[in-house]
Scaffold this motif. Structure first.
Motif, PDB file in Angstrom:
ATOM      1  N   TYR A  74      -3.476   0.427  -3.241  1.00 25.81           N
ATOM      2  CA  TYR A  74      -3.384  -0.859  -2.555  1.00 25.81           C
ATOM      3  C   TYR A  74      -3.113  -1.980  -3.559  1.00 25.81           C
ATOM      4  O   TYR A  74      -3.636  -1.964  -4.684  1.00 25.81           O
ATOM      5  N   LYS A 130      -6.520  -4.960  -0.642  1.00 28.11           N
ATOM      6  CA  LYS A 130      -7.777  -4.238  -0.771  1.00 28.11           C
ATOM      7  C   LYS A 130      -8.877  -4.877   0.074  1.00 28.11           C
ATOM      8  O   LYS A 130      -9.069  -6.090   0.056  1.00 28.11           O
ATOM      9  N   ALA A 189       0.848  -1.207   0.000  1.00 29.04           N
ATOM     10  CA  ALA A 189       0.000   0.000   0.000  1.00 29.04           C
ATOM     11  C   ALA A 189       0.878   1.249   0.000  1.00 29.04           C
ATOM     12  O   ALA A 189       2.018   1.215   0.473  1.00 29.04           O
TER      13      ALA A 189
END
Length: 116
Positions: free
Chosen positions: A60, A65, A49
């Protein structure tokens, strides 16, 4: 000399959460973005990230995610990674990265072990 100091790694159970922190320090500099990468044994380091100091939306990896949240405290030059619902495949050494006006830097790495 700029320095990234990481904290928050450790041994956790599958499904649990963990918060990693990384503080940047040193002589006066401007941060462009800070990020987290990770490297599992026998694998290449991979992006997790990134957060931008400009306020642009964070990025991300697909694996992060919906489970991981990156945030920052600009006053403290610190980035955080809230990792939720951890899986065995999340076990790795997590590295903090900073892109700044005086160069790019890596942290020393944090071991995250996920036990089932």
């Amino acid at each position: 000399q700029e320095q990234l100091v990481e904290s928050g790694g450790g041994l956790i159970q599958v499904g649990d959460s963990l918060r990693l922190s990384c503080a940047a320090s040193g002589r006066a500099f401007g941060i462009y973005n800070m990020a987290w990468y990770r490297q599992a044994p026998g694998k290449e380091r991979e992006f997790v990230a990134r957060i931008y100091w400009s306020g642009s939306s964070p990025d991300y990896a697909d694996s992060a995610k919906g489970r991981f949240i990156i945030s920052s405290d600009h006053a403290k030059n610190t980035v955080y990674l809230q990792a939720n619902s951890l899986k065995p495949e999340d076990a790795a050494t997590y590295y903090c990265y900073a892109a700044t006006s005086v160069g790019n830097y890596w942290g020393q790495g944090l071991q995250v072990t996920v036990s089932s």
